[in-house]
Design an enzyme around this catalytic site. Structure first.
Site, PDB file in Angstrom:
ATOM      1  N   ARG A 112      24.830 -74.088 -36.282  1.00 62.45           N
ATOM      2  CA  ARG A 112      23.457 -73.605 -36.542  1.00 62.45           C
ATOM      3  C   ARG A 112      23.296 -72.090 -36.390  1.00 62.45           C
ATOM      4  O   ARG A 112      22.200 -71.573 -36.221  1.00 62.45           O
ATOM      5  CB  ARG A 112      22.426 -74.301 -35.660  1.00 62.45           C
ATOM      6  N   LYS A 134      21.756 -60.313 -46.266  1.00 65.91           N
ATOM      7  CA  LYS A 134      21.877 -61.303 -47.351  1.00 65.91           C
ATOM      8  C   LYS A 134      23.297 -61.832 -47.321  1.00 65.91           C
ATOM      9  O   LYS A 134      24.255 -61.068 -47.430  1.00 65.91           O
ATOM     10  CB  LYS A 134      21.640 -60.639 -48.708  1.00 65.91           C
ATOM     11  N   GLU A 176      26.075 -47.690 -56.600  1.00 63.34           N
ATOM     12  CA  GLU A 176      25.007 -48.183 -55.706  1.00 63.34           C
ATOM     13  C   GLU A 176      24.370 -47.020 -54.921  1.00 63.34           C
ATOM     14  O   GLU A 176      23.190 -47.068 -54.592  1.00 63.34           O
ATOM     15  CB  GLU A 176      25.547 -49.258 -54.743  1.00 63.34           C
ATOM     16  N   LYS A 214      18.552 -47.897 -47.374  1.00 66.76           N
ATOM     17  CA  LYS A 214      18.594 -49.356 -47.336  1.00 66.76           C
ATOM     18  C   LYS A 214      17.924 -49.882 -46.057  1.00 66.76           C
ATOM     19  O   LYS A 214      17.181 -50.860 -46.095  1.00 66.76           O
ATOM     20  CB  LYS A 214      20.030 -49.872 -47.452  1.00 66.76           C
ATOM     21  N   GLU A 224      12.975 -59.977 -49.171  1.00 66.08           N
ATOM     22  CA  GLU A 224      12.770 -59.653 -50.580  1.00 66.08           C
ATOM     23  C   GLU A 224      11.539 -60.313 -51.179  1.00 66.08           C
ATOM     24  O   GLU A 224      11.606 -61.083 -52.122  1.00 66.08           O
ATOM     25  CB  GLU A 224      14.014 -59.998 -51.418  1.00 66.08           C
ATOM     26  N   ARG A 228      11.991 -54.791 -51.440  1.00 68.07           N
ATOM     27  CA  ARG A 228      13.455 -54.921 -51.465  1.00 68.07           C
ATOM     28  C   ARG A 228      13.983 -55.159 -52.885  1.00 68.07           C
ATOM     29  O   ARG A 228      15.127 -54.830 -53.195  1.00 68.07           O
ATOM     30  CB  ARG A 228      13.905 -56.043 -50.510  1.00 68.07           C
ATOM     31  N   ASN A 232      17.286 -53.844 -56.820  1.00 72.17           N
ATOM     32  CA  ASN A 232      17.853 -54.473 -58.018  1.00 72.17           C
ATOM     33  C   ASN A 232      17.728 -53.590 -59.257  1.00 72.17           C
ATOM     34  O   ASN A 232      17.989 -54.042 -60.376  1.00 72.17           O
ATOM     35  CB  ASN A 232      17.168 -55.817 -58.300  1.00 72.17           C
ATOM     36  N   HIS A 235      20.149 -53.825 -62.013  1.00 72.06           N
ATOM     37  CA  HIS A 235      20.840 -55.111 -61.843  1.00 72.06           C
ATOM     38  C   HIS A 235      20.384 -56.177 -62.837  1.00 72.06           C
ATOM     39  O   HIS A 235      21.159 -57.057 -63.194  1.00 72.06           O
ATOM     40  CB  HIS A 235      20.667 -55.622 -60.413  1.00 72.06           C
ATOM     41  N   HIS A 239      23.429 -57.963 -64.594  1.00 73.29           N
ATOM     42  CA  HIS A 239      23.782 -59.383 -64.477  1.00 73.29           C
ATOM     43  C   HIS A 239      24.043 -60.005 -65.842  1.00 73.29           C
ATOM     44  O   HIS A 239      24.936 -60.835 -65.998  1.00 73.29           O
ATOM     45  CB  HIS A 239      22.682 -60.152 -63.727  1.00 73.29           C
ATOM     46  N   HIS A 252      31.331 -54.956 -60.552  1.00 73.21           N
ATOM     47  CA  HIS A 252      29.877 -55.055 -60.412  1.00 73.21           C
ATOM     48  C   HIS A 252      29.199 -53.677 -60.503  1.00 73.21           C
ATOM     49  O   HIS A 252      28.252 -53.488 -61.257  1.00 73.21           O
ATOM     50  CB  HIS A 252      29.545 -55.752 -59.094  1.00 73.21           C
TER      51      HIS A 252
HETATM   52  N1  LIG Z   1      24.758 -58.966 -49.401  1.00 70.61           N
HETATM   53  C1  LIG Z   1      24.337 -57.973 -50.171  1.00 70.61           C
HETATM   54  O1  LIG Z   1      23.284 -57.389 -49.944  1.00 70.61           O
HETATM   55  C2  LIG Z   1      25.196 -57.536 -51.313  1.00 70.61           C
HETATM   56  C3  LIG Z   1      24.904 -56.354 -51.984  1.00 70.61           C
HETATM   57  C4  LIG Z   1      25.765 -55.938 -53.008  1.00 70.61           C
HETATM   58  C5  LIG Z   1      26.862 -56.716 -53.338  1.00 70.61           C
HETATM   59  N2  LIG Z   1      27.099 -57.886 -52.670  1.00 70.61           N
HETATM   60  C6  LIG Z   1      28.274 -58.716 -52.991  1.00 70.61           C
HETATM   61  O2  LIG Z   1      29.443 -57.950 -52.728  1.00 70.61           O
HETATM   62  C7  LIG Z   1      30.494 -58.396 -53.564  1.00 70.61           C
HETATM   63  C8  LIG Z   1      31.178 -57.204 -54.164  1.00 70.61           C
HETATM   64  O3  LIG Z   1      31.723 -56.440 -53.128  1.00 70.61           O
HETATM   65  P1  LIG Z   1      32.954 -55.452 -53.332  1.00 70.61           P
HETATM   66  O4  LIG Z   1      32.649 -54.576 -54.475  1.00 70.61           O
HETATM   67  O5  LIG Z   1      33.251 -54.876 -52.020  1.00 70.61           O
HETATM   68  O6  LIG Z   1      34.105 -56.431 -53.873  1.00 70.61           O
HETATM   69  P2  LIG Z   1      35.346 -57.164 -53.132  1.00 70.61           P
HETATM   70  O7  LIG Z   1      34.974 -57.646 -51.814  1.00 70.61           O
HETATM   71  O8  LIG Z   1      35.878 -58.147 -54.111  1.00 70.61           O
HETATM   72  O9  LIG Z   1      36.391 -55.969 -52.972  1.00 70.61           O
HETATM   73  C9  LIG Z   1      36.942 -55.361 -54.125  1.00 70.61           C
HETATM   74  C10 LIG Z   1      38.468 -55.331 -54.069  1.00 70.61           C
HETATM   75  O10 LIG Z   1      38.895 -54.300 -53.171  1.00 70.61           O
HETATM   76  C11 LIG Z   1      39.821 -54.844 -52.229  1.00 70.61           C
HETATM   77  N3  LIG Z   1      39.709 -54.018 -51.028  1.00 70.61           N
HETATM   78  C12 LIG Z   1      38.801 -54.127 -50.036  1.00 70.61           C
HETATM   79  N4  LIG Z   1      38.961 -53.125 -49.164  1.00 70.61           N
HETATM   80  C13 LIG Z   1      39.999 -52.381 -49.599  1.00 70.61           C
HETATM   81  C14 LIG Z   1      40.626 -51.203 -49.122  1.00 70.61           C
HETATM   82  N5  LIG Z   1      40.177 -50.566 -48.035  1.00 70.61           N
HETATM   83  N6  LIG Z   1      41.679 -50.702 -49.818  1.00 70.61           N
HETATM   84  C15 LIG Z   1      42.106 -51.316 -50.962  1.00 70.61           C
HETATM   85  N7  LIG Z   1      41.533 -52.411 -51.470  1.00 70.61           N
HETATM   86  C16 LIG Z   1      40.484 -52.938 -50.791  1.00 70.61           C
HETATM   87  C17 LIG Z   1      39.415 -56.266 -52.106  1.00 70.61           C
HETATM   88  O11 LIG Z   1      40.449 -57.034 -51.543  1.00 70.61           O
HETATM   89  C18 LIG Z   1      39.100 -56.610 -53.551  1.00 70.61           C
HETATM   90  O12 LIG Z   1      40.282 -56.869 -54.249  1.00 70.61           O
HETATM   91  C19 LIG Z   1      29.875 -59.312 -54.605  1.00 70.61           C
HETATM   92  O13 LIG Z   1      30.214 -60.651 -54.287  1.00 70.61           O
HETATM   93  C20 LIG Z   1      28.380 -59.087 -54.442  1.00 70.61           C
HETATM   94  O14 LIG Z   1      27.614 -60.233 -54.736  1.00 70.61           O
HETATM   95  C21 LIG Z   1      26.294 -58.290 -51.674  1.00 70.61           C
HETATM   96 ZN   LIG Z   2      24.732 -54.324 -56.667  1.00 68.02          ZN
END
Ligand SMILES: NC(=O)c1ccc[n+]([C@@H]2O[C@H](COP(=O)([O-])OP(=O)(O)OC[C@H]3O[C@@H](n4cnc5c(N)ncnc54)[C@H](O)[C@@H]3O)[C@@H](O)[C@H]2O)c1
Ligand SMILES: [Zn+2]
Length: 353
Positions: A112, A134, A176, A214, A224, A228, A232, A235, A239, A252
């Site tokens: 939980r 999130k 971003e 942020k 949101e 918040r 987006n 976005h 998307h 992304h």
């Molecule tokens: N929770 C939120 O508010 C929020 C906001 C924006 C995005 N997201 C989510 O985040 C995700 C995208 O995140 P991301 O862009 O970090 O992608 P990711 O986590 O897939 O990382 C991108 C790549 O970089 C690699 N990597 C990570 N750290 C590294 C480092 N220091 N050196 C070399 N390689 C490294 C990872 O293994 C992966 O292959 C999506 O799933 C998205 O939905 C969430």
């Molecule tokens: Zn984003």
């Protein structure tokens, strides 16, 4: 450097984001680090050398967005039970946004809800995903459709982890950062135009600025229900692009970069943004080799794509557009014809017309 996350409505605990202050981590509990093979190979040794806890377990899940799913969640949960973690135990998310979102989600449901700490290792997760609570996973119906709001206990940003990050991933994070500047902070935007973020001190400053933005947004509107949604910006378009290209052509942040240009073009055609401003944002994105143009083969189909987004309630599209640099407007009643006209011009290379 520190950024405080303080909530207006005290439904969640306040916490701190530490920037470049990770010298030691001490916990009087069992800890499980959730990571992937790539990040573990590059940086786990360093993390372990800083960490002290009752017991430390490492749970490695496969790398990639396609593994941000229920199967990986089940795998992590199984390991937590096998290692006999309990309600006092703590999870550490060590990786990019995929690891962060998934670890946060597991932390929100294990017995939980237990505490978790974010140690984001991509620029995108450092400036955006790791803060704000999130959490979630994807399923066959779409991205992030299963999840919970669950705030971390603390966030540790270390820009030195970024030294191994591929350039494209770095650019994706920059998108971003630009998003925050265009919608909330004109001074920050002007500063970005003249500051090379490959310079360490500049990058740390940009990370801090983005996190402050942020933090402010999330403190006003944790779940949101209004403000918040401004995060987006770009976005809504991104998307659809990600969907059309099967989540494989663009990262992304790259899709967000194109999406911001589309939003800016719409803002231009509605009189909220000048041609000059459209060009300035595009030039900044190009400095980091981000794409901004995308040829839409079927604009009607692209438009239909807006309605598949979970943020599109009641069949109206809420566009987040810049209203001058550093300001935004949320607008719902844009004529379909206006949108289609803009979409049909977004793929053209060259001058903004
Ligand atoms: N929770 C939120 O508010 C929020 C906001 C924006 C995005 N997201 C989510 O985040 C995700 C995208 O995140 P991301 O862009 O970090 O992608 P990711 O986590 O897939 O990382 C991108 C790549 O970089 C690699 N990597 C990570 N750290 C590294 C480092 N220091 N050196 C070399 N390689 C490294 C990872 O293994 C992966 O292959 C999506 O799933 C998205 O939905 C969430
Ligand atoms: Zn984003």
């Amino acid at each position: 450097m520190k950024v405080a996350i303080n909530f207006n409505q005290k439904t969640s605990h306040d916490y701190t984001v530490y920037i470049n202050e990770l010298s030691s981590l001490k916990f009087d509990t069992k800890v499980a680090i959730i990571t992937n093979p790539k990040v573990a190979g590059l940086h786990l040794k360093r993390l372990l050398s800083l960490l002290e806890a009752k017991e430390v377990y490492i749970i490695t899940v496969a790398d990639g967005e396609s593994f941000k799913n229920q199967k990986s969640v089940d795998f992590i949960l199984e390991n937590l039970f096998n290692h006999r973690l309990d309600r006092k135990s703590l999870l550490i998310a060590f990786g990019g946004g995929v690891i962060g979102d998934m670890t946060g989600f597991v932390a929100s449901i294990f017995q939980r809800g237990i505490d978790f700490v974010q140690i984001p290792t991509t620029l995108l997760s450092q400036v955006d995903a790791s803060v704000g609570g999130k959490t979630g996973i994807n399923n066959a119906y779409g991205k992030n459709l299963i999840g919970a709001f669950h705030q971390p206990k603390a966030v540790y940003i270390e820009s030195s982890f970024l030294e191994t990050l591929p350039q494209r991933e770095f650019g994706a994070g920059i998108a971003e950062i630009v998003k925050m500047a265009v919608t909330f902070d004109k001074t920050f935007f002007s500063w970005l135009e003249k500051s090379d973020l490959h310079v360490k001190a500049h990058l740390a400053e940009a990370i801090k600025k983005s996190l402050e933005t942020k933090a402010w947004v999330v403190s006003q509107d944790e779940k949101e229900q209004g403000l918040r949604a401004v995060l987006n910006y770009g976005h809504t378009f991104a998307h659809v692009i990600e969907n059309e290209t099967g989540y494989s052509r663009y990262l992304h942040g790259e899709a967000v970069s194109i999406g911001m240009h589309m939003a800016n073009m719409l803002a231009l055609s509605l009189g909220y943004f000048t041609k000059e401003e459209v060009k300035r944002v595009e030039a900044l994105l190009h400095q980091y080799h981000l794409p901004t143009r995308y040829h839409i083969r079927d604009v009607e189909k692209f438009y239909e794509g807006f309605f598949l987004d979970k943020k599109t309630y009641n069949a109206t599209i809420k566009f987040i557009l810049p209203q001058g640099l550093g300001n935004f407007i949320m607008i719902e009643d844009v004529a379909k014809k206006t949108v289609l006209d803009v979409l049909s011009r977004c793929g053209e290379d060259g001058e903004v017309a």
